[in-house]
Enzyme design. Structure first.
Site, PDB file in Angstrom:
ATOM      1  N   PHE A 148       0.853  -1.192   0.000  1.00 35.62           N
ATOM      2  CA  PHE A 148       0.000   0.000   0.000  1.00 35.62           C
ATOM      3  C   PHE A 148       0.888   1.241   0.000  1.00 35.62           C
ATOM      4  O   PHE A 148       0.715   2.172   0.781  1.00 35.62           O
ATOM      5  CB  PHE A 148      -0.944  -0.039   1.209  1.00 35.62           C
ATOM      6  CG  PHE A 148      -2.202   0.786   1.012  1.00 35.62           C
ATOM      7  CD1 PHE A 148      -3.035   0.575  -0.069  1.00 35.62           C
ATOM      8  CD2 PHE A 148      -2.548   1.776   1.933  1.00 35.62           C
ATOM      9  CE1 PHE A 148      -4.191   1.330  -0.251  1.00 35.62           C
ATOM     10  CE2 PHE A 148      -3.709   2.529   1.773  1.00 35.62           C
ATOM     11  CZ  PHE A 148      -4.527   2.303   0.665  1.00 35.62           C
ATOM     12  N   THR A 184       4.268  -4.367  -4.594  1.00 37.54           N
ATOM     13  CA  THR A 184       5.335  -4.218  -3.609  1.00 37.54           C
ATOM     14  C   THR A 184       6.603  -3.783  -4.347  1.00 37.54           C
ATOM     15  O   THR A 184       6.595  -3.591  -5.562  1.00 37.54           O
ATOM     16  CB  THR A 184       5.575  -5.534  -2.831  1.00 37.54           C
ATOM     17  OG1 THR A 184       6.033  -6.542  -3.744  1.00 37.54           O
ATOM     18  CG2 THR A 184       4.295  -6.024  -2.153  1.00 37.54           C
ATOM     19  N   LYS A 234       8.362  -5.027 -11.630  1.00 38.07           N
ATOM     20  CA  LYS A 234       9.193  -5.527 -12.732  1.00 38.07           C
ATOM     21  C   LYS A 234       9.854  -6.861 -12.403  1.00 38.07           C
ATOM     22  O   LYS A 234      10.125  -7.652 -13.307  1.00 38.07           O
ATOM     23  CB  LYS A 234      10.286  -4.502 -13.061  1.00 38.07           C
ATOM     24  CG  LYS A 234       9.763  -3.178 -13.573  1.00 38.07           C
ATOM     25  CD  LYS A 234      10.859  -2.146 -13.707  1.00 38.07           C
ATOM     26  CE  LYS A 234      11.239  -1.485 -12.415  1.00 38.07           C
ATOM     27  NZ  LYS A 234      10.483  -0.344 -11.988  1.00 38.07           N
ATOM     28  N   GLU A 239       0.911  -4.605 -17.423  1.00 35.84           N
ATOM     29  CA  GLU A 239       1.184  -3.461 -18.308  1.00 35.84           C
ATOM     30  C   GLU A 239       2.071  -2.417 -17.622  1.00 35.84           C
ATOM     31  O   GLU A 239       2.946  -1.815 -18.245  1.00 35.84           O
ATOM     32  CB  GLU A 239      -0.137  -2.822 -18.745  1.00 35.84           C
ATOM     33  CG  GLU A 239       0.016  -1.688 -19.721  1.00 35.84           C
ATOM     34  CD  GLU A 239       0.669  -2.099 -21.041  1.00 35.84           C
ATOM     35  OE1 GLU A 239       0.126  -2.975 -21.715  1.00 35.84           O
ATOM     36  OE2 GLU A 239       1.740  -1.540 -21.386  1.00 35.84           O
ATOM     37  N   VAL A 248       6.282  -1.738 -17.552  1.00 37.30           N
ATOM     38  CA  VAL A 248       7.068  -0.981 -18.540  1.00 37.30           C
ATOM     39  C   VAL A 248       6.295   0.286 -18.898  1.00 37.30           C
ATOM     40  O   VAL A 248       5.151   0.213 -19.351  1.00 37.30           O
ATOM     41  CB  VAL A 248       7.310  -1.825 -19.818  1.00 37.30           C
ATOM     42  CG1 VAL A 248       8.155  -1.053 -20.816  1.00 37.30           C
ATOM     43  CG2 VAL A 248       7.972  -3.146 -19.478  1.00 37.30           C
ATOM     44  N   GLY A 282       9.971  12.710  -7.269  1.00 29.43           N
ATOM     45  CA  GLY A 282       9.330  11.390  -7.150  1.00 29.43           C
ATOM     46  C   GLY A 282       9.545  10.498  -8.364  1.00 29.43           C
ATOM     47  O   GLY A 282       8.870   9.479  -8.508  1.00 29.43           O
ATOM     48  N   ASP A 297      17.241  -0.506 -13.940  1.00 25.99           N
ATOM     49  CA  ASP A 297      15.789  -0.392 -14.159  1.00 25.99           C
ATOM     50  C   ASP A 297      15.460  -0.630 -15.642  1.00 25.99           C
ATOM     51  O   ASP A 297      14.542  -1.389 -15.971  1.00 25.99           O
ATOM     52  CB  ASP A 297      15.352   1.021 -13.708  1.00 25.99           C
ATOM     53  CG  ASP A 297      13.867   1.274 -13.914  1.00 25.99           C
ATOM     54  OD1 ASP A 297      13.055   0.638 -13.216  1.00 25.99           O
ATOM     55  OD2 ASP A 297      13.534   2.092 -14.785  1.00 25.99           O
ATOM     56  N   LYS A 321      13.238  -3.651 -17.685  1.00 26.18           N
ATOM     57  CA  LYS A 321      12.153  -3.293 -18.611  1.00 26.18           C
ATOM     58  C   LYS A 321      12.444  -3.830 -20.012  1.00 26.18           C
ATOM     59  O   LYS A 321      11.534  -4.297 -20.711  1.00 26.18           O
ATOM     60  CB  LYS A 321      11.967  -1.777 -18.646  1.00 26.18           C
ATOM     61  CG  LYS A 321      11.371  -1.219 -17.360  1.00 26.18           C
ATOM     62  CD  LYS A 321      11.458   0.294 -17.312  1.00 26.18           C
ATOM     63  CE  LYS A 321      10.816   0.845 -16.040  1.00 26.18           C
ATOM     64  NZ  LYS A 321      11.137   2.262 -15.796  1.00 26.18           N
ATOM     65  N   GLY A 362       5.120   7.647 -12.104  1.00 26.67           N
ATOM     66  CA  GLY A 362       4.102   8.472 -11.431  1.00 26.67           C
ATOM     67  C   GLY A 362       3.054   7.574 -10.798  1.00 26.67           C
ATOM     68  O   GLY A 362       2.709   6.528 -11.331  1.00 26.67           O
TER      69      GLY A 362
HETATM   70  N1  HSE Z   1      12.265   5.105 -11.515  1.00 32.78           N
HETATM   71  C1  HSE Z   1      11.567   4.772 -12.722  1.00 32.78           C
HETATM   72  C2  HSE Z   1      11.840   5.862 -13.756  1.00 32.78           C
HETATM   73  C3  HSE Z   1      10.074   4.697 -12.489  1.00 32.78           C
HETATM   74  O1  HSE Z   1      12.482   6.859 -13.419  1.00 32.78           O
HETATM   75  O2  HSE Z   1      11.445   5.712 -14.893  1.00 32.78           O
HETATM   76  C4  HSE Z   1       9.347   3.412 -12.672  1.00 32.78           C
HETATM   77  O3  HSE Z   1       9.989   2.356 -13.239  1.00 32.78           O
END
Ligand code: HSE
Length: 368
Positions: free
Chosen positions: A11, A99, A128, A152, A155, A209, A223, A227, A325
């Site tokens: 959450f 999570t 991911k 979905e 990515v 953020g 990251d 993806k 976001g």
């Molecule tokens: N931290 C990732 C980005 C967000 O900056 O694209 C979600 O994967």
């Protein structure tokens, strides 16, 4: 009208944003989509677990600051998240897994997904880890149990990359993909062009953020690596693991490098690309590339993401939109729930279709 009962696992920002959507515009969504959504369980590492099989009243929970939320002491609440028990035993139609991403072995999210699928529950996730590291196995598990595994939001958050490739590109051969798939690194490269140094740009991305809890995952390309694995495995039919994907981040790129590139009409971008070789295998790499100004990805700035699909019949098709976001990622979960509804009512002519789809069907009927 039909209804789906949801168990929210995690959450933090994303599932909380989904709860906000359901709480604030549930009636409108039900009218538009033809089914209602009800949350019957929430678990969270910090807040504990909350179960109400008649539907949780979300508004009072959402009024509490995220860091101060505790389910202990509430009716149906407990300080312990009790994830396995909640996922397996609480009667829910869909388990919504949001999570944290663990890029090493995907846990505990992989277990969350396995427990749900084997209990005959649909799963949608933005995580991911399970999709990149165990996507094939989990997809098979879902098929064996007659349920859906949708992801979905793993990515480009709510920007429909995976579903576009799977559903809209029927009849085309996708020969490769190339994308800007990390908003943080793209934002940082833009700030470097303005002469801001790397630590200041990273701090700004965290403040806004965009960045992961550990921004190393953004800046060093981990990251994007996950993806890209998801894209290559689901769009190009590859079976890549992390070791198969070359990875280089942007931390060695200086403000001077990016300004020199701009003076030559080039822009540094962190690009993930996967290409099908002549023998059918797929080569994938994540690395900074100085793109010429006319390249479809060169103009993608700030936290915006984009994926260019290289196809046999259409040439290059580029899809661009938000890549991160809370609300944008929660929308991905909503789109997954809609996909579950459509898939499991595909042969039921009486099942209501979402309004956008109805409009298209009516138009086609009219034309026909
Ligand atoms: N931290 C990732 C980005 C967000 O900056 O694209 C979600 O994967």
């Amino acid at each position: 009208m039909g209804r789906y009962d949801l168990a929210l696992i995690g959450f933090g920002g994303v599932n909380r944003a989904l709860a906000e959507l359901i709480s604030q515009r549930g009636d409108r969504l039900a009218e538009e989509l033809g089914f209602a959504l009800r949350v019957v369980a929430i678990t969270d590492l910090r807040a504990g677990s909350l179960i109400e099989t008649d539907g949780i009243d979300l508004a009072p929970l959402l009024a509490v600051e995220p860091g101060e939320l505790s389910f202990a002491g509430l009716p149906g609440g407990d300080a312990d998240p009790r994830n396995e028990w909640v996922i397996r035993e609480v009667p829910a139609d869909i388990v919504v897994e949001a999570t944290f991403t663990n890029p090493t072995d995907g846990e505990p999210a992989c277990s969350h997904v396995r427990w749900a699928l084997t209990a005959g529950k649909h799963v949608c996730t933005t995580n991911k880890g399970p999709v990149a590291l165990a996507g094939r196995e989990l997809g098979q598990l879902a098929a064996e149990h007659g349920v859906s595994f949708e992801f979905e939001g793993a990515v480009l958050s709510g920007t429909p990359i995976l579903r576009t490739a799977r559903r809209v590109f029927g009849g085309l051969e996708i020969t490769g993909v190339q994308g800007i798939m990390n908003g943080t690194s793209n934002y940082i490269l833009g700030r470097l062009e303005e002469g801001i140094d790397l630590p200041t740009a990273i701090a700004a991305a965290q403040e806004l953020g965009y960045a992961e809890a550990d921004p190393t995952a953004d800046v060093e390309g981990h990251d994007v690596q996950l993806k890209l694995m998801i894209l290559a495995n689901h769009v190009l039919g590859a079976d890549l693991c992390r070791e198969d994907v070359f990875r280089e981040g942007i931390s060695h790129i200086t403000p001077q490098d990016v300004r020199d590139a701009v003076s030559k009409g080039l822009r540094w971008k962190l690009v993930g690309s996967a290409t099908r070789r002549a023998d059918g295998t797929v080569e994938a790499r994540v690395a900074p590339v100085a793109l010429p100004g006319h390249h479809p990805l060169a103009g993608v700035s700030g936290p915006v993401n984009a994926v260019a699909f290289h196809t046999d019949l259409l040439g290059t098709v580029t899809v661009s939109g938000p890549g991160a976001g809370r609300i944008e990622t929660a929308y991905a979960l909503l789109s997954d729930i809609i996909a579950i509804h459509q898939r499991h009512h595909a042969d039921d002519d009486t099942a209501p279709l979402p309004r956008v789809l109805q409009a298209r069907v009516l138009q086609e009927t009219h034309r026909g």
